[in-house]
Design a protein around this motif. Sequence first.
Motif, PDB file in Angstrom:
ATOM      1  N   GLY A 295       0.813  -1.200   0.000  1.00 38.94           N
ATOM      2  CA  GLY A 295       0.000   0.000   0.000  1.00 38.94           C
ATOM      3  C   GLY A 295       0.846   1.249   0.000  1.00 38.94           C
ATOM      4  O   GLY A 295       2.059   1.201  -0.200  1.00 38.94           O
ATOM      5  N   THR A 296       0.190   2.385   0.222  1.00 40.17           N
ATOM      6  CA  THR A 296       0.879   3.669   0.243  1.00 40.17           C
ATOM      7  C   THR A 296       0.541   4.404   1.531  1.00 40.17           C
ATOM      8  O   THR A 296      -0.409   4.048   2.236  1.00 40.17           O
ATOM      9  CB  THR A 296       0.443   4.542  -0.944  1.00 40.17           C
ATOM     10  N   VAL A 297       1.283   5.448   1.811  1.00 40.45           N
ATOM     11  CA  VAL A 297       0.963   6.314   2.939  1.00 40.45           C
ATOM     12  C   VAL A 297      -0.295   7.077   2.541  1.00 40.45           C
ATOM     13  O   VAL A 297      -0.387   7.623   1.447  1.00 40.45           O
ATOM     14  CB  VAL A 297       2.137   7.279   3.237  1.00 40.45           C
ATOM     15  N   ARG A 298      -1.283   7.115   3.431  1.00 42.16           N
ATOM     16  CA  ARG A 298      -2.575   7.687   3.086  1.00 42.16           C
ATOM     17  C   ARG A 298      -3.286   8.219   4.323  1.00 42.16           C
ATOM     18  O   ARG A 298      -2.869   7.973   5.445  1.00 42.16           O
ATOM     19  CB  ARG A 298      -3.441   6.644   2.394  1.00 42.16           C
ATOM     20  N   VAL A 299      -4.400   8.905   4.095  1.00 42.58           N
ATOM     21  CA  VAL A 299      -5.229   9.448   5.167  1.00 42.58           C
ATOM     22  C   VAL A 299      -6.665   9.017   4.905  1.00 42.58           C
ATOM     23  O   VAL A 299      -7.173   9.175   3.791  1.00 42.58           O
ATOM     24  CB  VAL A 299      -5.143  10.992   5.196  1.00 42.58           C
ATOM     25  N   ASN A 300      -7.331   8.492   5.931  1.00 37.91           N
ATOM     26  CA  ASN A 300      -8.730   8.104   5.801  1.00 37.91           C
ATOM     27  C   ASN A 300      -9.592   9.347   6.009  1.00 37.91           C
ATOM     28  O   ASN A 300      -9.553   9.968   7.074  1.00 37.91           O
ATOM     29  CB  ASN A 300      -9.083   7.012   6.815  1.00 37.91           C
ATOM     30  N   VAL A 301     -10.372   9.714   5.011  1.00 41.08           N
ATOM     31  CA  VAL A 301     -11.157  10.946   5.023  1.00 41.08           C
ATOM     32  C   VAL A 301     -12.189  10.947   6.152  1.00 41.08           C
ATOM     33  O   VAL A 301     -12.305  11.923   6.895  1.00 41.08           O
ATOM     34  CB  VAL A 301     -11.841  11.162   3.652  1.00 41.08           C
ATOM     35  N   LEU A 302     -12.931   9.865   6.309  1.00 39.53           N
ATOM     36  CA  LEU A 302     -13.954   9.809   7.357  1.00 39.53           C
ATOM     37  C   LEU A 302     -13.328   9.942   8.736  1.00 39.53           C
ATOM     38  O   LEU A 302     -13.829  10.693   9.581  1.00 39.53           O
ATOM     39  CB  LEU A 302     -14.758   8.507   7.267  1.00 39.53           C
ATOM     40  N   ALA A 303     -12.218   9.260   8.986  1.00 39.94           N
ATOM     41  CA  ALA A 303     -11.562   9.325  10.299  1.00 39.94           C
ATOM     42  C   ALA A 303     -11.125  10.750  10.618  1.00 39.94           C
ATOM     43  O   ALA A 303     -11.313  11.231  11.748  1.00 39.94           O
ATOM     44  CB  ALA A 303     -10.374   8.378  10.343  1.00 39.94           C
ATOM     45  N   VAL A 304     -10.552  11.433   9.641  1.00 45.87           N
ATOM     46  CA  VAL A 304     -10.111  12.816   9.868  1.00 45.87           C
ATOM     47  C   VAL A 304     -11.305  13.727  10.119  1.00 45.87           C
ATOM     48  O   VAL A 304     -11.287  14.554  11.039  1.00 45.87           O
ATOM     49  CB  VAL A 304      -9.264  13.336   8.686  1.00 45.87           C
ATOM     50  N   ASN A 305     -12.369  13.573   9.339  1.00 45.08           N
ATOM     51  CA  ASN A 305     -13.534  14.436   9.516  1.00 45.08           C
ATOM     52  C   ASN A 305     -14.222  14.208  10.858  1.00 45.08           C
ATOM     53  O   ASN A 305     -14.691  15.153  11.494  1.00 45.08           O
ATOM     54  CB  ASN A 305     -14.503  14.267   8.349  1.00 45.08           C
ATOM     55  N   LEU A 306     -14.264  12.977  11.314  1.00 48.17           N
ATOM     56  CA  LEU A 306     -14.817  12.707  12.647  1.00 48.17           C
ATOM     57  C   LEU A 306     -13.936  13.321  13.729  1.00 48.17           C
ATOM     58  O   LEU A 306     -14.431  13.891  14.711  1.00 48.17           O
ATOM     59  CB  LEU A 306     -14.975  11.204  12.863  1.00 48.17           C
ATOM     60  N   ALA A 307     -12.615  13.223  13.560  1.00 47.73           N
ATOM     61  CA  ALA A 307     -11.686  13.820  14.526  1.00 47.73           C
ATOM     62  C   ALA A 307     -11.815  15.340  14.528  1.00 47.73           C
ATOM     63  O   ALA A 307     -11.758  15.977  15.598  1.00 47.73           O
ATOM     64  CB  ALA A 307     -10.249  13.399  14.205  1.00 47.73           C
ATOM     65  N   LEU A 308     -12.003  15.941  13.354  1.00 47.79           N
ATOM     66  CA  LEU A 308     -12.204  17.392  13.285  1.00 47.79           C
ATOM     67  C   LEU A 308     -13.470  17.808  14.023  1.00 47.79           C
ATOM     68  O   LEU A 308     -13.470  18.778  14.783  1.00 47.79           O
ATOM     69  CB  LEU A 308     -12.292  17.846  11.817  1.00 47.79           C
ATOM     70  N   ASP A 309     -14.560  17.082  13.786  1.00 46.02           N
ATOM     71  CA  ASP A 309     -15.818  17.402  14.471  1.00 46.02           C
ATOM     72  C   ASP A 309     -15.701  17.252  15.981  1.00 46.02           C
ATOM     73  O   ASP A 309     -16.291  18.027  16.731  1.00 46.02           O
ATOM     74  CB  ASP A 309     -16.956  16.525  13.952  1.00 46.02           C
ATOM     75  N   LYS A 310     -14.958  16.257  16.406  1.00 42.82           N
ATOM     76  CA  LYS A 310     -14.809  16.028  17.844  1.00 42.82           C
ATOM     77  C   LYS A 310     -13.927  17.097  18.488  1.00 42.82           C
ATOM     78  O   LYS A 310     -14.261  17.633  19.542  1.00 42.82           O
ATOM     79  CB  LYS A 310     -14.209  14.636  18.088  1.00 42.82           C
ATOM     80  N   ALA A 311     -12.809  17.413  17.857  1.00 41.96           N
ATOM     81  CA  ALA A 311     -11.857  18.367  18.438  1.00 41.96           C
ATOM     82  C   ALA A 311     -12.291  19.813  18.250  1.00 41.96           C
ATOM     83  O   ALA A 311     -12.052  20.655  19.119  1.00 41.96           O
ATOM     84  CB  ALA A 311     -10.473  18.147  17.834  1.00 41.96           C
ATOM     85  N   TYR A 312     -12.904  20.121  17.124  1.00 38.21           N
ATOM     86  CA  TYR A 312     -13.262  21.507  16.794  1.00 38.21           C
ATOM     87  C   TYR A 312     -14.671  21.575  16.229  1.00 38.21           C
ATOM     88  O   TYR A 312     -14.863  21.824  15.039  1.00 38.21           O
ATOM     89  CB  TYR A 312     -12.266  22.073  15.772  1.00 38.21           C
ATOM     90  N   PRO A 313     -15.667  21.340  17.072  1.00 42.15           N
ATOM     91  CA  PRO A 313     -17.052  21.347  16.566  1.00 42.15           C
ATOM     92  C   PRO A 313     -17.447  22.723  16.034  1.00 42.15           C
ATOM     93  O   PRO A 313     -16.987  23.745  16.521  1.00 42.15           O
ATOM     94  CB  PRO A 313     -17.882  20.951  17.791  1.00 42.15           C
ATOM     95  N   VAL A 314     -18.286  22.687  15.041  1.00 41.15           N
ATOM     96  CA  VAL A 314     -18.812  23.924  14.454  1.00 41.15           C
ATOM     97  C   VAL A 314     -20.289  23.976  14.811  1.00 41.15           C
ATOM     98  O   VAL A 314     -21.014  23.008  14.646  1.00 41.15           O
ATOM     99  CB  VAL A 314     -18.635  23.927  12.921  1.00 41.15           C
ATOM    100  N   ALA A 315     -20.715  25.132  15.299  1.00 42.24           N
ATOM    101  CA  ALA A 315     -22.106  25.274  15.686  1.00 42.24           C
ATOM    102  C   ALA A 315     -22.998  25.156  14.453  1.00 42.24           C
ATOM    103  O   ALA A 315     -22.668  25.688  13.391  1.00 42.24           O
ATOM    104  CB  ALA A 315     -22.326  26.638  16.345  1.00 42.24           C
ATOM    105  N   PRO A 316     -24.132  24.438  14.580  1.00 40.60           N
ATOM    106  CA  PRO A 316     -25.034  24.322  13.427  1.00 40.60           C
ATOM    107  C   PRO A 316     -25.638  25.680  13.077  1.00 40.60           C
ATOM    108  O   PRO A 316     -25.801  26.540  13.929  1.00 40.60           O
ATOM    109  CB  PRO A 316     -26.104  23.347  13.910  1.00 40.60           C
ATOM    110  N   VAL A 317     -25.971  25.849  11.810  1.00 41.05           N
ATOM    111  CA  VAL A 317     -26.584  27.078  11.336  1.00 41.05           C
ATOM    112  C   VAL A 317     -28.014  27.146  11.879  1.00 41.05           C
ATOM    113  O   VAL A 317     -28.764  26.178  11.778  1.00 41.05           O
ATOM    114  CB  VAL A 317     -26.588  27.118   9.794  1.00 41.05           C
TER     115      VAL A 317
END
Length: 192
Positions: free
Chosen positions: A167-189
């Motif tokens: 394989g190659t060095v990579r980033v899982n998109v869903l994992a990063v987006n979940l981590a972003l939401d957990k660490a830096y939540p954005v208030a809903p509109v």
Amino acid sequence: MLDLIRPAIGLTIVMTVLTGMAYPLAMTGIAQTLFPARAEGSLAIRDGKAIGSALIGQEFSEARYLHPRPSAVGYDAAAAGASNLGPTSAELISAVNERRRVWETENGGAAPVDAVTTSASGLDPDISIDNALGQVERIAAARDISALDVERLLAEAVERPFLGLYGTVRVNVLAVNLALDKAYPVAPVQAK
């Protein structure tokens, strides 16, 4: 004649039970014991509900999220597949140029190959490090955090090749987006 048919029918029944029932049940049991998360589809769970799988790409288009590789099937797991357009196809060239234009407008800099081309399955859950790093400034601005905060989360989410070989060095998109939401939540509109 019956002496020839009876063993054939018996062998068919025995092999059907062994290979069609016993073996699959044994492998399922072993997989669920040794690798429970993977055996269940590597599901991402939030508030008791499955919101995705780390094995299947899904669409994220908001500026605050890491964007996945484009999909020729609209991220539909039931329709997995490629566009089957060849490298000289005018339609493919036009699509790649449009994706490049959009990516470079949103993120600046030159678009990496995996940001403008689809994969054979259309459902790749991972993107390259270059693609992820190219999106850092957009994500940071949308979440009103520093680019270093986003880069730290990306660094934590980097997946290396299996055994350092496959394989190659990579980033899982869903994992990063979940981590972003957990660490830096954005208030809903709020609706007006």
